[in-house]
Design a protein around this motif. Structure first.
Motif, mmCIF file in Angstrom:
data_model
loop_
_atom_site.group_PDB
_atom_site.id
_atom_site.type_symbol
_atom_site.label_atom_id
_atom_site.label_comp_id
_atom_site.label_asym_id
_atom_site.label_seq_id
_atom_site.Cartn_x
_atom_site.Cartn_y
_atom_site.Cartn_z
ATOM 1 N N SER A 1 0.341 -1.098 -0.252
ATOM 2 C CA SER A 1 -0.002 0.060 0.396
ATOM 3 C C SER A 1 0.622 1.017 0.458
ATOM 4 N N GLY A 2 0.782 2.690 -0.433
ATOM 5 C CA GLY A 2 1.078 3.646 0.214
ATOM 6 C C GLY A 2 1.440 4.351 1.907
ATOM 7 N N ALA A 3 1.177 3.071 2.263
ATOM 8 C CA ALA A 3 1.905 2.790 3.656
ATOM 9 C C ALA A 3 2.912 1.859 4.429
ATOM 10 N N THR A 4 2.712 1.153 2.726
ATOM 11 C CA THR A 4 4.274 0.145 2.967
ATOM 12 C C THR A 4 5.537 0.920 2.838
ATOM 13 N N PRO A 5 6.403 0.419 4.140
ATOM 14 C CA PRO A 5 8.020 1.410 3.893
ATOM 15 C C PRO A 5 8.855 0.686 2.747
ATOM 16 N N LEU A 6 9.844 1.428 2.794
ATOM 17 C CA LEU A 6 11.055 1.191 0.723
ATOM 18 C C LEU A 6 11.563 0.327 2.266
ATOM 19 N N GLY A 7 11.798 -1.198 0.908
ATOM 20 C CA GLY A 7 12.095 -2.387 1.461
ATOM 21 C C GLY A 7 11.550 -3.146 1.910
ATOM 22 N N ALA A 8 10.277 -3.341 2.555
ATOM 23 C CA ALA A 8 9.245 -3.908 3.035
ATOM 24 C C ALA A 8 9.207 -5.148 1.819
ATOM 25 N N LYS A 9 8.795 -6.317 1.727
ATOM 26 C CA LYS A 9 8.664 -7.257 1.151
ATOM 27 C C LYS A 9 7.340 -7.755 1.520
ATOM 28 N N THR A 10 6.428 -7.993 0.127
ATOM 29 C CA THR A 10 4.847 -8.104 0.016
ATOM 30 C C THR A 10 4.872 -8.636 -1.241
ATOM 31 N N THR A 11 3.205 -9.227 -0.900
ATOM 32 C CA THR A 11 2.804 -10.239 -2.118
ATOM 33 C C THR A 11 3.166 -9.799 -3.166
ATOM 34 N N THR A 12 3.180 -8.337 -3.506
ATOM 35 C CA THR A 12 3.325 -7.775 -4.518
ATOM 36 C C THR A 12 4.673 -6.540 -5.107
ATOM 37 N N THR A 13 5.069 -6.762 -3.748
ATOM 38 C CA THR A 13 6.810 -6.538 -4.126
ATOM 39 C C THR A 13 7.406 -7.618 -3.728
ATOM 40 N N PRO A 14 7.737 -8.276 -4.110
ATOM 41 C CA PRO A 14 8.536 -9.575 -3.481
ATOM 42 C C PRO A 14 9.891 -9.711 -3.202
ATOM 43 N N LEU A 15 10.783 -8.288 -4.103
ATOM 44 C CA LEU A 15 12.231 -8.338 -3.777
ATOM 45 C C LEU A 15 11.998 -7.263 -3.217
ATOM 46 N N GLY A 16 10.760 -6.169 -2.502
ATOM 47 C CA GLY A 16 11.217 -5.524 -1.148
ATOM 48 C C GLY A 16 10.554 -4.148 -2.067
ATOM 49 N N LYS A 17 10.266 -3.177 -1.233
ATOM 50 C CA LYS A 17 9.368 -2.172 -1.699
ATOM 51 C C LYS A 17 10.197 -0.607 -2.454
ATOM 52 N N ARG A 18 10.456 -0.438 -3.609
ATOM 53 C CA ARG A 18 11.394 0.633 -4.121
ATOM 54 C C ARG A 18 11.060 1.673 -3.968
ATOM 55 N N ASP A 19 9.717 2.109 -2.846
ATOM 56 C CA ASP A 19 9.262 4.030 -3.025
ATOM 57 C C ASP A 19 8.882 3.970 -1.433
ATOM 58 N N TYR A 20 9.081 4.999 -0.860
ATOM 59 C CA TYR A 20 9.670 5.645 0.111
ATOM 60 C C TYR A 20 7.679 5.750 0.867
ATOM 61 N N LYS A 21 7.240 5.033 2.515
ATOM 62 C CA LYS A 21 5.890 5.144 2.590
ATOM 63 C C LYS A 21 5.041 6.619 2.660
ATOM 64 N N LYS A 22 4.382 7.202 2.051
ATOM 65 C CA LYS A 22 3.532 8.068 1.788
ATOM 66 C C LYS A 22 3.382 8.756 3.336
ATOM 67 N N ASP A 23 4.000 10.161 3.565
ATOM 68 C CA ASP A 23 3.728 10.911 4.722
ATOM 69 C C ASP A 23 2.085 11.322 4.992
ATOM 70 N N LEU A 24 1.084 10.645 5.241
ATOM 71 C CA LEU A 24 -0.219 10.865 5.746
ATOM 72 C C LEU A 24 -0.164 12.100 6.580
ATOM 73 N N ASP A 25 0.111 11.747 7.608
ATOM 74 C CA ASP A 25 -0.073 13.015 8.875
ATOM 75 C C ASP A 25 0.535 13.930 7.802
ATOM 76 N N ALA A 26 1.378 14.442 7.188
ATOM 77 C CA ALA A 26 1.885 15.572 6.139
ATOM 78 C C ALA A 26 0.458 16.174 5.949
ATOM 79 N N ILE A 27 0.190 15.686 5.202
ATOM 80 C CA ILE A 27 -1.331 15.456 4.372
ATOM 81 C C ILE A 27 -2.375 16.142 5.265
#
Length: 293
Positions: A135-161
C-alpha cells in the motif's frame, strides 16, 4: 492500566489472527469511547475481526461501508446525530489501504467540512485483508506479495497530509503502548470537531514474525524511531510516551527490522536510507517542538 475500564466492547469471539494488534487497538479504542459509540468500518481486517452475521464480536453498533466511503459516511452520520441533539461518538476505523490510498479523498473532504468525528487509521502497512499487497503506507524495502524483492518507494506521509487540513486534534499511537493509546482516544473524543489518529498495528502473518512477538515488534518500532508517538492540539506538537526517550537515544533500526521476515530482502543500502530518514524525521520533529521552523 488501573484507570482503564473493565467493561469490554470487543468480545473474545473475534475472527482475528493470533497476535493481531488491530484487535488490541479496537479493544482500547472502544474502552475509551464507551457504550454510546458507533464504528464506521470500510473493507479491511476489522470486517473479518467482527465476525459473520448474525454473530459478532462487537458489543457496540458497527456500520460496514464501501472501501472508499468511511469518512463520508461518518460525516453524514455525525451530522444526523447532532441534528437530533445526540452526542454519540462517531468513529471511522479504517486500515491504511482504506485511508492512505482508497479513502483519502473522503477523509480530506470530511476534515475540510469540519466533521465532528474521530477518524482512526490503524496502519499495518499493507493490504493485509486481501493477501498482503503493498500500500502507500508500506515502507521502503518491505517485502509484500506485490513487491517480492522489497518495495522501492517511500512510505506516504499521511500525517503531513492530514496536518495540512488543520484538524482540532491529531495524534499517533501504537498497540504496544495501550495506556498512551487509551488516553489519546479519550482526549480526542472530548474535543468537538474533526480528530485524527494514526496507530501502528504490527501484523504477524503480513510482517512475518511469530504471533507472540507483536508487543516486542511494536515497542521496537517506537524505540528505534521508525514510529514516533506524538499529539498535535491546535497545531502545537508534543512528543509523548516512549518516544521522549527515543528522541534522545534510540535502538538501531536493524534490531526492529531483524524480527520481521518482510525485511529479509532489504539491502544494506535500504537500511541505511531508512536510518537516514528516521534521523531526519526526528530532527524535524525536535525543531518543531522547540518552535524552530
Amino acid at each position: 492500566m488501573a484507570d482503564i475500564p473493565d467493561e469490554e466492547f470487543i468480545l473474545k469471539t473475534t475472527s482475528a489472527c493470533a497476535g493481531c494488534s488491530a484487535s488490541l487497538i479496537l479493544r482500547y479504542v472502544t474502552k475509551a469511547a464507551g457504550k454510546d459509540t458507533v464504528l464506521v468500518v470500510p473493507a479491511c481486517c476489522t470486517s473479518v475481526i467482527q465476525g459473520k452475521y448474525p454473530n459478532t464480536a462487537m458489543n457496540i453498533p458497527v456500520y460496514n461501508v464501501a472501501f472508499a466511503s468511511a469518512a463520508a459516511v461518518a460525516s453524514g452520520m455525525s451530522e444526523a446525530f447532532r441534528a437530533v441533539g445526540k452526542k454519540t461518538n462517531v468513529i471511522a476505523f479504517a486500515g491504511d489501504g482504506g485511508t492512505v490510498d482508497i479513502g483519502i479523498q473522503a477523509l480530506s473532504g470530511a476534515l475540510e467540512r469540519g466533521t465532528d468525528f474521530l477518524y482512526i487509521c490503524y496502519d499495518n502497512e499493507a493490504y493485509s485483508n486481501t493477501g498482503m499487497q503493498r500500500s502507500g503506507a508500506t515502507p521502503l524495502g518491505a517485502k509484500t506479495t506485490t513487491t517480492p524483492l522489497g518495495k522501492r518507494d517511500y512510505k506516504k506521509d499521511l500525517d503531513a497530509i492530514v496536518q495540512a487540513h488543520n484538524p482540532v486534534y491529531m495524534a499517533t499511537a501504537c498497540s504496544a503502548y495501550p495506556v498512551d493509546l487509551f488516553n489519546k482516544v479519550k482526549k480526542a473524543l472530548s474535543i468537538p470537531g474533526p480528530k485524527f489518529m494514526h496507530i501502528l498495528a504490527p501484523c504477524p502473518p503480513g510482517w512475518r514474525y511469530p504471533s507472540e512477538k507483536t508487543i516486542d515488534v511494536g515497542k521496537l518500532a517506537v524505540q528505534s524511531g521508525m514510529w514516533v508517538l506524538y499529539e498535535r492540539e491546535e497545531g502545537k506538537l508534543s512528543i509523548t510516551g516512549a518516544s521522549k526517550a527515543a528522541m534522545k537515544k534510540r535502538v538501531p533500526i536493524s534490531e526492529y527490522l531483524a524480527l520481521q521476515g518482510r525485511f529479509k530482502t532489504a539491502t544494506k543500502e535500504d537500511i541505511a536510507v531508512l536510518e537516514e530518514h528516521v534521523e531526519m524525521n526526528l530532527k524535524k520533529l525536535e525543531r518543531e517542538v522547540q518552535g524552530i521552523c
